[in-house]
Structures are given as C-alpha cells and as structure tokens.
Write a protein that holds these residues in place. Structure first.
Motif, PDB file in Angstrom:
ATOM      1  N   GLY A 526       0.847  -1.186   0.000  1.00  0.00           N
ATOM      2  CA  GLY A 526       0.000   0.000   0.000  1.00  0.00           C
ATOM      3  C   GLY A 526       0.878   1.230   0.000  1.00  0.00           C
ATOM      4  N   TYR A 527       0.555   2.210  -0.854  1.00  0.00           N
ATOM      5  CA  TYR A 527       1.461   3.337  -1.044  1.00  0.00           C
ATOM      6  C   TYR A 527       0.684   4.621  -1.267  1.00  0.00           C
ATOM      7  CZ  TYR A 527       5.638   5.761  -2.874  1.00  0.00           C
ATOM      8  OH  TYR A 527       6.698   6.622  -3.072  1.00  0.00           O
ATOM      9  N   LEU A 528       0.970   5.644  -0.467  1.00  0.00           N
ATOM     10  CA  LEU A 528       0.409   6.982  -0.641  1.00  0.00           C
ATOM     11  C   LEU A 528       1.563   7.968  -0.663  1.00  0.00           C
ATOM     12  CD1 LEU A 528      -2.601   8.551   1.308  1.00  0.00           C
ATOM     13  CD2 LEU A 528      -0.672   9.896   0.535  1.00  0.00           C
ATOM     14  N   GLU A 529       1.583   8.847  -1.685  1.00  0.00           N
ATOM     15  CA  GLU A 529       2.622   9.864  -1.787  1.00  0.00           C
ATOM     16  C   GLU A 529       1.992  11.191  -2.179  1.00  0.00           C
ATOM     17  OE1 GLU A 529       7.135  10.403  -3.576  1.00  0.00           O
ATOM     18  OE2 GLU A 529       5.819   8.858  -4.416  1.00  0.00           O
ATOM     19  N   ASP A 530       2.249  12.227  -1.362  1.00  0.00           N
ATOM     20  CA  ASP A 530       1.740  13.574  -1.595  1.00  0.00           C
ATOM     21  C   ASP A 530       2.941  14.500  -1.728  1.00  0.00           C
ATOM     22  OD1 ASP A 530       0.758  16.340  -0.848  1.00  0.00           O
ATOM     23  OD2 ASP A 530      -1.147  15.259  -0.815  1.00  0.00           O
ATOM     24  N   LEU A 531       3.019  15.237  -2.852  1.00  0.00           N
ATOM     25  CA  LEU A 531       4.233  15.999  -3.141  1.00  0.00           C
ATOM     26  C   LEU A 531       4.232  17.419  -2.591  1.00  0.00           C
ATOM     27  CD1 LEU A 531       4.554  13.551  -5.068  1.00  0.00           C
ATOM     28  CD2 LEU A 531       5.606  15.106  -6.702  1.00  0.00           C
ATOM     29  N   LYS A 532       3.070  18.087  -2.549  1.00  0.00           N
ATOM     30  CA  LYS A 532       3.067  19.489  -2.125  1.00  0.00           C
ATOM     31  C   LYS A 532       1.793  19.806  -1.357  1.00  0.00           C
ATOM     32  CE  LYS A 532       5.743  21.229  -6.088  1.00  0.00           C
ATOM     33  NZ  LYS A 532       5.726  22.146  -7.258  1.00  0.00           N
ATOM     34  N   GLY A 533       1.882  20.834  -0.485  1.00  0.00           N
ATOM     35  CA  GLY A 533       0.699  21.342   0.194  1.00  0.00           C
ATOM     36  C   GLY A 533       0.684  21.064   1.684  1.00  0.00           C
ATOM     37  N   ASP A 534      -0.093  21.877   2.395  1.00  0.00           N
ATOM     38  CA  ASP A 534      -0.322  21.661   3.823  1.00  0.00           C
ATOM     39  C   ASP A 534      -1.511  20.711   3.940  1.00  0.00           C
ATOM     40  OD1 ASP A 534       1.684  23.524   4.344  1.00  0.00           O
ATOM     41  OD2 ASP A 534       0.270  25.187   4.401  1.00  0.00           O
ATOM     42  N   LEU A 557       4.482   8.811   2.089  1.00  0.00           N
ATOM     43  CA  LEU A 557       5.497   9.833   1.878  1.00  0.00           C
ATOM     44  C   LEU A 557       4.812  11.174   1.635  1.00  0.00           C
ATOM     45  CD1 LEU A 557       7.160   7.204   1.275  1.00  0.00           C
ATOM     46  CD2 LEU A 557       8.405   8.521  -0.449  1.00  0.00           C
ATOM     47  N   ASP A 558       5.211  12.202   2.396  1.00  0.00           N
ATOM     48  CA  ASP A 558       4.723  13.562   2.183  1.00  0.00           C
ATOM     49  C   ASP A 558       5.938  14.468   2.026  1.00  0.00           C
ATOM     50  OD1 ASP A 558       3.851  16.371   2.974  1.00  0.00           O
ATOM     51  OD2 ASP A 558       1.922  15.340   2.903  1.00  0.00           O
ATOM     52  N   HIS A 559       6.014  15.178   0.894  1.00  0.00           N
ATOM     53  CA  HIS A 559       7.242  15.891   0.554  1.00  0.00           C
ATOM     54  C   HIS A 559       7.315  17.309   1.096  1.00  0.00           C
ATOM     55  CE1 HIS A 559       9.092  13.088  -2.495  1.00  0.00           C
ATOM     56  NE2 HIS A 559       7.899  12.547  -2.327  1.00  0.00           N
ATOM     57  N   GLY A 581       6.299  -1.218   7.774  1.00  0.00           N
ATOM     58  CA  GLY A 581       5.607   0.046   7.611  1.00  0.00           C
ATOM     59  C   GLY A 581       6.596   1.186   7.567  1.00  0.00           C
ATOM     60  N   VAL A 582       6.458   2.071   6.564  1.00  0.00           N
ATOM     61  CA  VAL A 582       7.418   3.157   6.366  1.00  0.00           C
ATOM     62  C   VAL A 582       6.676   4.482   6.233  1.00  0.00           C
ATOM     63  CG1 VAL A 582       9.310   4.041   4.958  1.00  0.00           C
ATOM     64  CG2 VAL A 582       8.962   1.569   5.151  1.00  0.00           C
ATOM     65  N   PHE A 583       7.094   5.453   7.025  1.00  0.00           N
ATOM     66  CA  PHE A 583       6.530   6.803   6.972  1.00  0.00           C
ATOM     67  C   PHE A 583       7.671   7.788   6.794  1.00  0.00           C
ATOM     68  CE2 PHE A 583       5.708  10.887   8.881  1.00  0.00           C
ATOM     69  CZ  PHE A 583       4.435  11.221   8.435  1.00  0.00           C
ATOM     70  N   VAL A 584       7.525   8.718   5.816  1.00  0.00           N
ATOM     71  CA  VAL A 584       8.532   9.757   5.609  1.00  0.00           C
ATOM     72  C   VAL A 584       7.826  11.087   5.370  1.00  0.00           C
ATOM     73  CG1 VAL A 584      10.518  10.530   4.274  1.00  0.00           C
ATOM     74  CG2 VAL A 584      10.090   8.076   4.518  1.00  0.00           C
TER      75      VAL A 584
END
Length: 666
Positions: A526-534, A557-559, A581-584
C-alpha cells in the motif's frame, strides 16, 4: 530480474529523478543494525506463507526490494504524467506493469495504414465495403452518407483500425472453447471458491486467455480514437446531420446539431458533435460479437447513465442500485475493448453496473477533456481492472467521484485499474454511510477497496488456490482535493497486490478508517505519496499512514508543507505480524496525534512459529521542521534518533523493531 524489468520498462522517462532516499534509509536503519540490503523479507520464510497465482511483475519487484519502492513509484508516476494526450502511451505504461503488454509506438505509428486509408476519397464508404467483404454488413453500402467530411474520415479511421486489430482479439481468446458461455459466466455473480470443481474450471479459463494480444490491440484503437477526436474538433456543434447502419459488430451512428437521447446497446461506433445528449449504456461490450464499442461526443453537457432513474437520483439514494454489479455498463469492456471520449461540457456519469472505465478480460478507457463533472457509481467502476485494464481520465475541472466498493483505481487479479485526474479541486468519496458492504474489521463501515487499491482472492481457508491481486492507481496531479473512505482505501493492498495513491500538489484532506493511507495486509503493498501542500490526514481505527501487516509493505510519503496527522494504533511507520511500515515526511512543521504502536514501532511475532525469526519493522522519518509529537510517545522528540526494540533475534534482520528518526540525515 523483476527489478530489472520494471526499471528497463520506464527508461523512456526523460525527466531527472529526485534524490534517492537510499542513503537516508540506510542511516536510519543503521540505528537498529540494519540496512536497505538486510531489512527485507526472507524469501524462504515468505514462500512458506504467501501464495497466489497471476502476480504482476510490478508487485513482485516492490516486494523483492521494499526500499526501491519510491524510485519505482516515481518513474511510473512520471511516465503517466508525460502520457497526457497520448492514450496509447498511457495504456502501454499500465499494461506493462502486469508483465504483459507492449510498446506499439516504439518504431512509429501502429495505425499508419489505417490513417492512410482514412484520407482517401470516400474512405468511410470504402471502410463499410471492407466490412461487407468480411461478412460484417448484411445490407448494401449506402450511396450517400449524411455526415461532414471530418466525421466520415474519423469514422473510417476507427473502422479500418478495428478491421486490422480484430485478429488480435481473436488470438487472445483462441484457446477458449465456448466464448459465449465464458462471457455469460463473467457477467453473472462469480463463484466464491467454495466449490472446488467450479473454481477449477474458472481458473482454467483464466489461464487460457492471452491478454498480450488484447493489450496490443487496445493501444492501436486508443491511438485511432484520440486522432479521430482531434479531427472532429473542426465540426461545428450546430451542424445538423444523421446516419446509422447495422453491422455484425454493432450499430454505427453519426449525428450532430441537436440534443438527442440514445440507447447504445450493441453499438460499435457512435459519434455525436452537438447538443446536450443522454446516453444509456454508452461504450459497452454488450455481447461477444460486440467486441469493440466506441462513443465520442465533442460538445454539450451530456449524461451517461445505465437506468432512467439515475438521471434524477444518485446511486446511493436509488433502491435499484444492487441489481447490476456484475453486468457491463457505461464505459466498460468485457472480452473486448471500449472507449468513451467526451471533449467539452460539464457531464454526468452514473451507473449501478460495472462501468466508467471498468475492464474484465478487456481494456476500457473513459476520457473527459474538460468541465466540472460528476462520476457516480456502485461497484467495480471508475478505474477497475481484472484480467484487463480500466482507465478513467479527467483532464480538467472540479470533479466529484462517488462510489461504494472497488472503485476509483482498483486492480483485481492480473488487472490494472487507474483513475487519473489532471487538474482541478476534486472530491473522492467511497460511501461509508449507507452500509451495503459491511467490513469484517467493523460492520459499521463499508469495505471500500477504493482510491488506489489492489485486491486479491484469499483462498487459504477454502480450496487453498488463492489468486494474487492486481494494481490499483489513483493519480491526482493538481488541485485542493479531499479523499474519504471506510475500510481499505487511499493507497492500500490486500493479498499479493499493490494499491497506489499519488497527489502531486494542493492542500489535501485524507479521511479513512482502517487499512488506509499507505497500509496493506497479507503479502501486499500500500502506497500513498503527496508531493506538495499543507495536508491533513485522519485515520480513525487501525493500520494507517505507513503500516504493513502480515509480510506486507505500507508507505506514506509527504514531501512538502506543514501537515497534520491524526493516527490510530499501528500507524506512522508501524509493522505488524512481520510487516514493514514506512513513513517519511520530508519538510514542514508537522503535528502528530497518535497512540499505541505508532511513530516507528513494531509488534511482537508469534512465538513458537517460524515467524519469530522473521523481520517485523516500523520506520518513521521526519526530515525537517519543528514538529509536535504526542506527550505519551516519550521517544518521539525533535532531533531524536532511536531504535524501539520489541524483540531481538539472533540477527537484526530476524528481529521485531521500530526506528524513529527526526531531522535531516545528510
């Protein structure tokens, strides 16, 4: 080998990659005596537990090396971003993730012959004559066709392409003895696996279909449809004309200049260039012979529905919603190909059937170029694939996506389902109020399997013949978006599958219950990645925000941005039952609210079983900003870098441990 295949498949992406996370992962894992080379699933132990047939090469590559997952994801996301305006390229990228498919445009246009023929004088009538010579037209070719030249040329291009590609469709099913019987079985309720004889016959059919051929044909027809749409832009929405003719593959309808209502059952090609139109069952393979269905509308605020009642009532409010889940509906492919293209207007797409980019042993593509659109469905829709590829692509507008279960980017066995939204402030909702699909985790919530979900068939407690899941993708490129679901959603996987949610920019809101926001169960990803924004992330019940259960991998991942995370037990970089489980979070002043096994923790493995020497790992990295952590998490502080040991095995890679790391590593 799998890793090499995936990397090679995406080498055509021209943009430079973002800096690798490998060094950061190695630094953080080093706190627990691990590295990206040692913190992996033991393949021997994994083989004793995980089982399934038809696993995709993409999933296998992700499972083989969990730490290369962000790289694979970035390359795939970039390829899909670059494919805007190239429908054949989109299908090429998606089909090759399964290990099948091809690059039909590698050496030039795959439809060059059809394009040349379509530019000849009287090309449309010649195409009809070619169909008649193949025994596909029971009547004489009409002397006159009431349609503008551009419409006739566009129709000819699609017909010539169909005549060229039908042999691929035949090859795909050449080993199926009775295709009509198989079609009827596919469009009724599928067996649950409790009867081994029935189940064996079904799986034998699965093995007999060669989707490579159908995937090749799908790229050619998609390229032809896209070229036809471009040519049709020159036709005024006010120009009136009309023509129709029946063929063995379905009806051909050319019309323009006014509002119309059309029953699209058994339609091969429908082109409409004007008016606010109503379509019933547009672009659907309604029989084995109706293997190709194309609907193109270039103007107007149109309505695409599968029942008259749905013109005035949403699916959730309609009592008849449960009566068509397995039936092919608007924008669906079953044993064939379907394409629905809408160029202009704010449109309504609503179905209680499988539809709006839904494919079973086929390829379905729904493309809406502009407008504030409403997509409303029940199940198996809005980017759904099972032994096939289903795509819903919206290129502009503030859109609303609604459904119940297996919607909004869902990949079932050997399939890919993708929902791609290019721009706009969008709303994604998997209904969790009307409980039609109560979850085993909590009967007060629906099983959503939505918004980037992969789903396989678990049969270890039945026949023992489990089926791997596919690849589900929700990709939103721009806008302030909101995501809401029940159980399983927002980048989630179940049983040897991969579920992916990418959001490139905007201030976004994520809300879900259990197994959400980068969480997976039972040998999945399972993978969620958000690149920009609050952004704001809320998960209420369990397993969320970078959590892996039972040899699964969960990533969040939230950039960029100052983000807020409200998380439950088993979250924010948590491993359970030998999961990873990995959170960044890369940057921003973030706020974390959570309790239980969270913020870089791992659960204990079952003692007295082979699992006690299998890795269970939770990794939490916040690489920048002044962050707020819950007071109860004594180890979680700005600048802290600690290993949270649950149980030390003989080696670090045979232990259960979490890593908390706050601050830039290099």
């Amino acid at each position: 080998m799998n890793a090499f295949l995936i990397a090679a498949a995406l080498t055509m992406v021209p943009a430079q990659s973002a800096p690798s996370l490998d060094n950061r992962f190695d630094d953080a894992l080093g706190v627990a005596g691990l590295s990206t080379k040692t913190a992996r699933f033991d393949p021997g132990l994994l083989s004793l537990y995980g089982q399934g047939e038809f696993a995709t090469v993409y999933f296998s590559a992700l499972q083989e090396n969990p730490w290369r997952t962000p790289f694979y994801m970035e390359m795939t996301r970039r390829a899909l971003a670059a494919a805007q305006g190239d429908a054949g390229g989109t299908l090429s990228t998606l089909t090759r993730l399964t290990g099948l498919g091809s690059r039909r445009a590698l050496l030039g246009s795959p439809i060059a012959r059809a394009e040349e023929l379509s530019r000849e004088p009287d090309a449309f009538k010649k195409a009809l004559s070619a169909m008649k010579s193949e025994g596909l037209l029971a009547v004489d070719v009409p002397a006159k066709v009431d349609a503008p030249a551009s419409v006739r040329q566009a129709a000819a291009l699609i017909l010539y392409t169909a005549l060229d590609t039908v042999r691929y469709r035949r090859a795909a099913f050449s080993r199926v003895d009775d295709l009509d019987e198989a079609y009827d079985r596919q469009t009724t309720a599928q067996p649950n696996g409790s009867d081994p004889q029935v189940y064996a016959e079904l799986v034998d059919f699965y093995r007999s279909v060669d989707m490579n051929y159908l995937y090749a044909a799908s790229q050619d027809v998609a390229t032809a449809v896209e070229k036809a749409v471009q040519d049709l832009q020159a036709v005024s929405g006010d120009e009136k004309f009309g023509f129709q003719i029946d063929t063995s593959w379905g009806q051909i309808v050319l019309s323009g200049g006014g509002d119309s209502t059309r029953d699209c059952k058994e339609t091969l090609l429908c082109i409409d260039t004007g008016g606010d139109d109503v379509y019933y069952g547009a672009a659907s393979n309604d029989s084995v012979s109706n293997w190709l269905s194309v609907c193109i509308d270039t103007n107007g605020n149109d309505q695409y529905v599968d029942d008259r009642a749905l013109l005035d009532k949403g699916v959730a409010d309609w009592d008849g919603r449960k009566n068509g889940q397995s039936l092919p509906g608007t924008g669906s492919a079953t044993f064939g190909l379907s394409y629905l293209w809408d160029s202009r207007g704010s449109d309504l797409y609503r179905t209680h059937k499988s539809g709006i980019g839904s494919a079973s042993f086929g390829v379905a593509m729904v493309v809406d170029k502009e407008g504030d659109d409403v997509y409303d469905c029940y199940a198996n829709a809005e980017g759904y694939g099972m032994f096939g590829v289903g795509v819903l692509e919206d290129e502009a507008g503030n859109d609303k996506y609604a459904g119940f279960t297996q919607v909004q980017g869902i990949g079932m066995t050997a399939g890919v389902g993708a929902l791609i939204d290019r721009t706009g402030n969008d709303t994604y909702s998997a209904n969790d109020t009307v409980i039609d699909f109560p979850s085993p985790q909590s009967d007060k919530h629906n099983v959503s399997m939505a918004q980037g979900a992969g789903f396989g068939v678990r049969s270890d407690y039945l026949t023992g013949h489990s089926l791997s899941g596919g690849i589900g993708i929700l990709y939103d490129q721009a806008g302030d978006d909101s995501y809401d679901c029940g159980v399983f959603g927002q980048g989630t996987g179940y049983w040897q599958s991969a579920g992916i949610l990418w959001d490139d920019s905007g201030t976004d809101k994520y809300h879900g219950m259990w197994y959400v926001q980068g969480a997976a169960a039972h040998y999945a990803v399972g993978y969620l990645e958000d690149l920009k924004g609050d952004d704001t992330y809320v998960a209420e019940m369990n397993m969320a925000q970078g959590a892996g259960h039972d040899f699964s991998i969960g990533y969040l991942l939230d950039h960029e941005g100052s983000d807020s995370y409200q998380a439950p037990n088993l979250s924010l970089g948590a491993g359970n039952a030998n999961g990873i489980g990995v959170f960044v979070d890369f940057a921003g002043d973030d706020t974390y609210t959570s309790s239980g096994l969270t913020l870089g923790k791992a659960s204990e493995s079952t003692k007295g079983s082979m699992r006690e020497r299998a890795l269970c790992l939770g990794v939490f990295l916040d690489l920048g900003g002044n962050d707020k952590y819950p007071a109860s998490a004594k180890w979680a502080k700005n600048g802290a870098r600690v290993a949270n040991w649950t149980d030390k095995g003989p080696y670090a890679a045979e232990s259960q441990v979490g890593v908390f790391w706050d601050g830039e590593s290099r």
